[in-house]
Design a protein around this motif. Structure first.
Motif, short mmCIF file in Angstrom:
data_model
loop_
_atom_site.label_atom_id
_atom_site.label_comp_id
_atom_site.label_asym_id
_atom_site.label_seq_id
_atom_site.Cartn_x
_atom_site.Cartn_y
_atom_site.Cartn_z
N TYR A 108 0.82 -1.21 0.00
CA TYR A 108 0.00 0.00 0.00
C TYR A 108 0.86 1.26 0.00
CZ TYR A 108 -3.73 -3.26 1.17
OH TYR A 108 -4.62 -4.30 1.15
N ASN A 109 2.02 1.18 -0.60
CA ASN A 109 2.93 2.32 -0.64
C ASN A 109 3.12 2.87 -2.06
OD1 ASN A 109 3.37 2.53 2.11
ND2 ASN A 109 5.17 1.21 2.09
N VAL A 110 2.22 2.51 -2.96
CA VAL A 110 2.20 3.06 -4.31
C VAL A 110 0.77 3.45 -4.63
CG1 VAL A 110 2.60 2.65 -6.78
CG2 VAL A 110 4.15 1.65 -5.07
N VAL A 111 0.56 4.69 -5.08
CA VAL A 111 -0.77 5.12 -5.53
C VAL A 111 -0.69 5.49 -7.00
CG1 VAL A 111 -2.55 6.90 -5.36
CG2 VAL A 111 -1.62 5.87 -3.28
N GLU A 112 -1.55 4.87 -7.78
CA GLU A 112 -1.64 5.12 -9.22
C GLU A 112 -2.77 6.12 -9.46
OE1 GLU A 112 0.15 3.80 -11.68
OE2 GLU A 112 1.02 1.90 -10.96
N VAL A 113 -2.44 7.18 -10.18
CA VAL A 113 -3.43 8.21 -10.52
C VAL A 113 -3.72 8.14 -12.02
CG1 VAL A 113 -3.98 10.67 -10.50
CG2 VAL A 113 -2.46 9.72 -8.75
N ARG A 114 -5.00 8.08 -12.35
CA ARG A 114 -5.40 8.18 -13.74
C ARG A 114 -6.22 9.45 -13.89
NH1 ARG A 114 -9.64 6.29 -17.01
NH2 ARG A 114 -10.60 5.20 -15.23
N LEU A 115 -5.75 10.36 -14.74
CA LEU A 115 -6.44 11.62 -14.96
C LEU A 115 -7.57 11.43 -15.96
CD1 LEU A 115 -3.38 14.04 -15.11
CD2 LEU A 115 -4.84 13.53 -13.14
N ALA A 116 -8.52 12.36 -15.93
CA ALA A 116 -9.66 12.29 -16.84
C ALA A 116 -9.19 12.45 -18.28
CB ALA A 116 -10.66 13.39 -16.49
N PRO A 117 -9.91 11.85 -19.23
CA PRO A 117 -9.56 12.00 -20.64
C PRO A 117 -9.45 13.48 -21.03
CG PRO A 117 -11.24 10.32 -20.38
CD PRO A 117 -11.09 10.97 -19.04
N GLY A 118 -8.36 13.79 -21.71
CA GLY A 118 -8.14 15.16 -22.13
C GLY A 118 -7.42 16.03 -21.13
N ARG A 119 -7.30 15.52 -19.90
CA ARG A 119 -6.59 16.30 -18.88
C ARG A 119 -5.11 15.98 -18.97
NH1 ARG A 119 -5.91 20.69 -17.19
NH2 ARG A 119 -4.31 20.79 -15.61
N PRO A 120 -4.27 16.97 -19.31
CA PRO A 120 -2.84 16.68 -19.44
C PRO A 120 -2.21 16.36 -18.10
CG PRO A 120 -3.25 19.03 -19.64
CD PRO A 120 -4.60 18.37 -19.64
#
Length: 280
Positions: free
Chosen positions: A89-101
């Motif tokens: 639990y020491n890595v967090v993956e972020v996925r941004l919204a489509p089109g958000r650079p």
């Protein structure tokens, strides 16, 4: 997820009279958290486990990457295991919204962010002085002095991890009503004072509360440049600290139109910027 905010460790207690005893002591947890954006490593920060998604969201607000909840498509724990094979639990993956650079790669943190420094590793000085998307100079916040003086005590009353360990900072967000009364709406603790603020800001982002108009951010330590910047990036018009501000913190607060309070203790405070918002 197991929250590892505190851990018991053996300690030998020595006394001036020559006596000693073995005992268990409760310590504040401190572990690395790697933040990945769109699969690419972005930063590693040392933090107290717990509220990790709020921490990451608030960090991205502070970095100017996001300012609306819809700009984050997902937050999830990434791969990583402890020596015993359990999830880290020491890595967090972020996925941004489509089109958000994503963040500018040139501004990525090239070394880890320690629990004492929230801007260490920033690639350039220009990245430190980001401009907020939220104006705070026109915020109509007014806070009676008596209410302001009460905030450190109310923050301290809610510091559960500090009660156990004596080793964490705290940040509390207070919403101020028209009658001047302040309500504590979010309190977070962490070994890093900047992490505590990021956890508050991230909570506010995910709750759809940005910009944080008519609020006061009360912190348990000093008022550094980085904390003023984080408050400004979230649209907070007033930052109050129990200890001293730095010169750059005062300059930034004055430039942004923020109220900055230091040495808020007992029956007096020093107002370094925006004194018109404090009603004596």
């Amino acid at each position: 997820m197991p929250v590892r905010a505190t851990k018991l460790r053996p300690v030998v207690q020595l006394r001036a009279d020559g006596s000693s005893r073995d005992r268990a002591d409760t310590l504040a947890g401190e572990e690395p958290l790697e933040i990945r954006v769109a699969g690419a490593p972005y930063s590693v920060t040392m933090r107290t486990p717990g509220g990790d998604f709020d921490l990451v969201a608030g960090f991205l607000v502070s970095e100017g990457v996001v300012w609306e909840p819809a700009q984050i498509a997902s937050l999830a724990y990434g791969a990583g295991v402890n020596p015993d094979g359990s999830p880290s639990y020491n890595v967090v993956e972020v996925r941004l919204a489509p089109g958000r650079p994503g963040p500018d790669p040139s501004l990525a943190r090239h070394v880890y962010t320690s629990s004492s420094c929230g801007i260490c590793g920033t690639a350039s000085i220009e990245a430190v002085s980001r401009a907020s998307r939220f104006a705070v100079a026109d915020d109509d916040l007014e806070l009676p002095l008596a209410e302001l003086l009460a905030l450190p005590g109310r923050l301290r009353d809610g510091q559960r991890i500090f009660d156990s360990t004596g080793g964490v900072h705290a940040a509390g967000l207070f919403a101020v009503a028209e009658d001047g009364s302040a309500e504590l709406v979010c309190l977070r603790e962490d070994v890093g004072r900047h992490n505590a603020v990021d956890k508050v800001v991230g909570w506010a982002l995910r709750e759809g509360r940005l910009p944080l108009r008519r609020t006061v951010l009360q912190v348990s330590g000093r008022a550094s440049f980085e904390l003023v910047q984080k408050a400004w990036m979230a649209g907070v018009p007033a930052l109050s600290a129990v200890s001293a501000p730095s010169t750059l913190a005062v300059e930034l607060a004055a430039s942004a139109g923020m109220t900055l309070v230091g040495f808020s203790r007992g029956d007096r405070v020093n107002v370094y910027a925006g004194a018109e918002r404090v009603l004596a």
